[in-house]
Design a protein around this motif. Structure first.
Motif, PDB file in Angstrom:
ATOM      1  N   LEU A 191       0.821  -1.204   0.000  1.00  0.00           N
ATOM      2  CA  LEU A 191       0.000   0.000   0.000  1.00  0.00           C
ATOM      3  C   LEU A 191       0.860   1.263   0.000  1.00  0.00           C
ATOM      4  CD1 LEU A 191      -2.842  -1.046   2.466  1.00  0.00           C
ATOM      5  CD2 LEU A 191      -3.083  -0.614   0.008  1.00  0.00           C
ATOM      6  N   THR A 192       1.995   1.205   0.664  1.00  0.00           N
ATOM      7  CA  THR A 192       2.911   2.343   0.665  1.00  0.00           C
ATOM      8  C   THR A 192       3.400   2.638  -0.749  1.00  0.00           C
ATOM      9  OG1 THR A 192       3.642   1.883   2.928  1.00  0.00           O
ATOM     10  CG2 THR A 192       5.095   3.236   1.556  1.00  0.00           C
ATOM     11  N   THR A 193       3.770   1.581  -1.468  1.00  0.00           N
ATOM     12  CA  THR A 193       4.225   1.741  -2.853  1.00  0.00           C
ATOM     13  C   THR A 193       3.087   2.223  -3.743  1.00  0.00           C
ATOM     14  OG1 THR A 193       5.858  -0.016  -2.549  1.00  0.00           O
ATOM     15  CG2 THR A 193       5.269   0.550  -4.813  1.00  0.00           C
ATOM     16  N   LEU A 194       1.891   1.663  -3.543  1.00  0.00           N
ATOM     17  CA  LEU A 194       0.732   2.065  -4.337  1.00  0.00           C
ATOM     18  C   LEU A 194       0.418   3.540  -4.134  1.00  0.00           C
ATOM     19  CD1 LEU A 194      -1.704   1.346  -6.141  1.00  0.00           C
ATOM     20  CD2 LEU A 194      -2.950   0.718  -4.053  1.00  0.00           C
ATOM     21  N   GLY A 195       0.422   3.987  -2.895  1.00  0.00           N
ATOM     22  CA  GLY A 195       0.137   5.389  -2.601  1.00  0.00           C
ATOM     23  C   GLY A 195       1.147   6.326  -3.239  1.00  0.00           C
ATOM     24  N   ARG A 196       2.410   5.922  -3.222  1.00  0.00           N
ATOM     25  CA  ARG A 196       3.455   6.742  -3.851  1.00  0.00           C
ATOM     26  C   ARG A 196       3.230   6.849  -5.361  1.00  0.00           C
ATOM     27  NH1 ARG A 196       8.505   3.449  -4.291  1.00  0.00           N
ATOM     28  NH2 ARG A 196       7.355   2.811  -6.150  1.00  0.00           N
ATOM     29  N   ASP A 197       2.914   5.714  -6.004  1.00  0.00           N
ATOM     30  CA  ASP A 197       2.721   5.707  -7.456  1.00  0.00           C
ATOM     31  C   ASP A 197       1.522   6.543  -7.875  1.00  0.00           C
ATOM     32  OD1 ASP A 197       4.897   4.062  -7.667  1.00  0.00           O
ATOM     33  OD2 ASP A 197       3.754   2.216  -8.013  1.00  0.00           O
ATOM     34  N   LEU A 198       0.467   6.521  -7.065  1.00  0.00           N
ATOM     35  CA  LEU A 198      -0.744   7.261  -7.405  1.00  0.00           C
ATOM     36  C   LEU A 198      -0.674   8.727  -6.970  1.00  0.00           C
ATOM     37  CD1 LEU A 198      -3.503   4.619  -6.563  1.00  0.00           C
ATOM     38  CD2 LEU A 198      -2.526   5.181  -8.802  1.00  0.00           C
ATOM     39  N   GLY A 199       0.367   9.081  -6.260  1.00  0.00           N
ATOM     40  CA  GLY A 199       0.538  10.474  -5.841  1.00  0.00           C
ATOM     41  C   GLY A 199      -0.498  10.919  -4.837  1.00  0.00           C
ATOM     42  N   VAL A 200      -0.787  10.084  -3.849  1.00  0.00           N
ATOM     43  CA  VAL A 200      -1.791  10.457  -2.848  1.00  0.00           C
ATOM     44  C   VAL A 200      -1.252  11.563  -1.958  1.00  0.00           C
ATOM     45  CG1 VAL A 200      -2.754   8.130  -2.884  1.00  0.00           C
ATOM     46  CG2 VAL A 200      -1.028   8.727  -1.159  1.00  0.00           C
ATOM     47  N   ILE A 201      -2.171  12.298  -1.310  1.00  0.00           N
ATOM     48  CA  ILE A 201      -1.765  13.399  -0.439  1.00  0.00           C
ATOM     49  C   ILE A 201      -1.155  12.869   0.852  1.00  0.00           C
ATOM     50  CG2 ILE A 201      -2.609  15.376   0.892  1.00  0.00           C
ATOM     51  CD1 ILE A 201      -4.750  15.746  -1.249  1.00  0.00           C
ATOM     52  N   SER A 202      -1.816  11.872   1.429  1.00  0.00           N
ATOM     53  CA  SER A 202      -1.305  11.284   2.667  1.00  0.00           C
ATOM     54  C   SER A 202      -1.858   9.874   2.828  1.00  0.00           C
ATOM     55  CB  SER A 202      -1.681  12.139   3.886  1.00  0.00           C
ATOM     56  OG  SER A 202      -3.091  12.230   4.006  1.00  0.00           O
ATOM     57  N   LYS A 203      -1.251   9.109   3.721  1.00  0.00           N
ATOM     58  CA  LYS A 203      -1.621   7.723   3.967  1.00  0.00           C
ATOM     59  C   LYS A 203      -2.227   7.599   5.358  1.00  0.00           C
ATOM     60  CE  LYS A 203       1.774   4.729   4.263  1.00  0.00           C
ATOM     61  NZ  LYS A 203       1.836   4.013   5.567  1.00  0.00           N
ATOM     62  N   ASN A 204      -3.328   6.828   5.452  1.00  0.00           N
ATOM     63  CA  ASN A 204      -3.941   6.550   6.743  1.00  0.00           C
ATOM     64  C   ASN A 204      -3.217   5.348   7.350  1.00  0.00           C
ATOM     65  OD1 ASN A 204      -5.590   5.641   8.880  1.00  0.00           O
ATOM     66  ND2 ASN A 204      -7.425   6.489   7.920  1.00  0.00           N
ATOM     67  N   ASP A 205      -2.236   5.616   8.180  1.00  0.00           N
ATOM     68  CA  ASP A 205      -1.392   4.547   8.711  1.00  0.00           C
ATOM     69  C   ASP A 205      -2.176   3.510   9.499  1.00  0.00           C
ATOM     70  OD1 ASP A 205       1.001   5.489   7.624  1.00  0.00           O
ATOM     71  OD2 ASP A 205       1.293   6.898   9.295  1.00  0.00           O
ATOM     72  N   ALA A 206      -3.162   3.964  10.249  1.00  0.00           N
ATOM     73  CA  ALA A 206      -3.933   3.028  11.076  1.00  0.00           C
ATOM     74  C   ALA A 206      -4.626   1.980  10.211  1.00  0.00           C
ATOM     75  CB  ALA A 206      -4.955   3.792  11.909  1.00  0.00           C
ATOM     76  N   ASN A 207      -5.239   2.420   9.101  1.00  0.00           N
ATOM     77  CA  ASN A 207      -5.926   1.475   8.223  1.00  0.00           C
ATOM     78  C   ASN A 207      -4.961   0.672   7.374  1.00  0.00           C
ATOM     79  OD1 ASN A 207      -8.376   2.341   9.202  1.00  0.00           O
ATOM     80  ND2 ASN A 207      -8.782   3.747   7.514  1.00  0.00           N
ATOM     81  N   CYS A 208      -3.901   1.292   6.928  1.00  0.00           N
ATOM     82  CA  CYS A 208      -2.926   0.589   6.090  1.00  0.00           C
ATOM     83  C   CYS A 208      -2.181  -0.495   6.858  1.00  0.00           C
ATOM     84  CB  CYS A 208      -1.918   1.587   5.512  1.00  0.00           C
ATOM     85  SG  CYS A 208      -2.588   2.628   4.188  1.00  0.00           S
ATOM     86  N   ASN A 209      -2.072  -0.338   8.155  1.00  0.00           N
ATOM     87  CA  ASN A 209      -1.302  -1.289   8.959  1.00  0.00           C
ATOM     88  C   ASN A 209      -2.168  -2.333   9.656  1.00  0.00           C
ATOM     89  OD1 ASN A 209       1.115   0.007   8.310  1.00  0.00           O
ATOM     90  ND2 ASN A 209       0.923   1.432  10.040  1.00  0.00           N
ATOM     91  N   GLN A 210      -3.452  -2.406   9.287  1.00  0.00           N
ATOM     92  CA  GLN A 210      -4.358  -3.337   9.958  1.00  0.00           C
ATOM     93  C   GLN A 210      -4.002  -4.797   9.689  1.00  0.00           C
ATOM     94  OE1 GLN A 210      -8.341  -2.211   8.784  1.00  0.00           O
ATOM     95  NE2 GLN A 210      -8.624  -0.928  10.590  1.00  0.00           N
ATOM     96  N   THR A 211      -3.550  -5.110   8.478  1.00  0.00           N
ATOM     97  CA  THR A 211      -3.242  -6.489   8.128  1.00  0.00           C
ATOM     98  C   THR A 211      -2.107  -6.526   7.112  1.00  0.00           C
ATOM     99  OG1 THR A 211      -4.097  -8.557   7.173  1.00  0.00           O
ATOM    100  CG2 THR A 211      -5.001  -6.491   6.326  1.00  0.00           C
ATOM    101  N   SER A 212      -1.361  -7.616   7.122  1.00  0.00           N
ATOM    102  CA  SER A 212      -0.245  -7.762   6.186  1.00  0.00           C
ATOM    103  C   SER A 212      -0.629  -8.589   4.972  1.00  0.00           C
ATOM    104  CB  SER A 212       0.947  -8.424   6.891  1.00  0.00           C
ATOM    105  OG  SER A 212       0.581  -9.732   7.349  1.00  0.00           O
ATOM    106  N   SER A 213      -1.849  -9.136   4.955  1.00  0.00           N
ATOM    107  CA  SER A 213      -2.274 -10.014   3.864  1.00  0.00           C
ATOM    108  C   SER A 213      -3.413  -9.379   3.074  1.00  0.00           C
ATOM    109  CB  SER A 213      -2.724 -11.371   4.406  1.00  0.00           C
ATOM    110  OG  SER A 213      -3.823 -11.205   5.293  1.00  0.00           O
TER     111      SER A 213
END
Length: 337
Positions: A191-213
């Motif tokens: 998700l970190t890589t995806l957000g960078r490629d899409l040029g998002v403004i910011s990442k919701n760490d709490a939701n992005c880190n909920q699961t590794s699968s």
């Protein structure tokens, strides 16, 4: 991959011509009667066996059931008419991409298939994966061919992507080479890589880190980066549904509002839904317009058009995964029950 494949007709969607047309085509592909042709009466016989079972008829109502036989037969004949109209529509609209000929009351499969016709047959198989049963050391054939369908969708998506060296088309789905090599198997890193490629403004760490699968609902990602270090790159979010009737439940999984769960974005990215089903009536309209809401629906015909427009058919049929599909199909013993 395996030495045995079974094709279980299973539940029939008798009142759904576009799905019953798929069954007729698959029966020919699997050489169910030792011929490359099926008569409408053969299909009528298959439907009739599904429509009624002697064991379910109460003996006291047997006479009444017989009185309705003629009416039931007429009803089934009308259903066959709708199915045949669907087959004729496919032949007329697909042209050289269609591997069959409708000749009166017979559907005939061509002896030698072109690359586009081979791809059509592959998509037809993917539209009825529930009927196939086979296993190998790699897993079930249903899972393997569903993964191959995603590979095909990646190629088709290239026709929607902007031309240029800054454009990338990748598979975000778990288990794909792109996911392992580029995004990473851990969803949090992906998700970190995806957000960078899409040029998002910011990442919701709490939701992005909920699961590794998992894949977050995204199968295909198209991104075009402007290399200016600003927010809001261009992208397309894609979902693949290699299912016969359940795929409409997945149409909104890749919608941009699901992206908001993970990121803050400036605008909603377009979403596409890939289905191997030929999702058109014989009059050319969608089977159900509601399933096209909020996404660009790409059914079998549209996928073929995208591939043809980009002249990708030969590269697809010569790819390792497609060759494996064809080998698995040609070297198996068929048991249709």
């Amino acid at each position: 991959m395996t030495s045995m494949i079974s094709f279980n007709i299973g539940e029939l969607q008798v009142g759904t011509p576009h799905l019953m047309a798929d069954l007729a085509e698959l029966l020919l592909l699997l050489d169910f009667n030792g011929r490359k042709t099926i008569h409408r009466n053969e299909l009528l016989s298959i439907i009739s066996q599904e429509a009624k079972s002697v064991e379910t008829i109460d003996a006291d109502l047997l006479d009444e059931a017989r009185e309705h036989d003629a009416e039931s037969h007429d009803s089934l004949e009308r259903k066959i008419d709708f199915i045949w109209s669907q087959l004729e529509f496919r032949e007329s609209t697909l042209g050289d991409a269609y591997p069959y000929i409708v000749d009166g009351d017979e559907l005939i499969m061509l002896d030698t298939l072109t690359d586009m016709q081979k791809i059509y047959c592959f998509l037809t198989c993917c539209s009825r994966l529930r009927s196939f049963s086979a296993f190998s050391h790699l897993g079930s054939i249903n899972q393997i061919w569903a993964k191959y369908f995603t590979f095909l969708c990646k190629e088709a998506a290239k026709a929607l992507a902007p031309a240029g060296k800054r454009t990338s088309v990748r598979i975000f789905d778990v288990g794909s080479p792109d996911r392992a090599i580029y995004y990473g198997s851990d969803l949090r890193l992906a998700l970190t890589t995806l957000g960078r490629d899409l040029g998002v403004i910011s990442k919701n760490d709490a939701n992005c880190n909920q699961t590794s699968s998992g894949d977050g609902g995204f199968d295909i990602i198209v991104d075009y980066g402007f290399d200016d270090c600003l927010t809001s790159n261009y992208g397309i979010l894609g979902q693949c549904g290699a299912q016969e009737t359940e795929w409409p439940t997945k149409t909104l999984e890749s919608h941009s509002y699901n992206l908001r769960h993970y990121f803050h974005t400036n605008y909603d990215l377009p979403a596409v839904m890939f289905t191997p089903v030929f999702y058109k009536q014989s009059n050319g309209r969608w089977v159900n317009e509601r399933h096209t809401n909020a996404v660009l629906l790409l059914d079998r015909q549209r996928i073929l058009n995208l591939i043809l427009d980009m002249s990708l058919e030969k590269s697809i049929t010569h790819s390792p995964w497609f060759i494996k599909y064809e080998i698995s199909l040609s070297q198996m013993h068929y048991s249709i029950y």
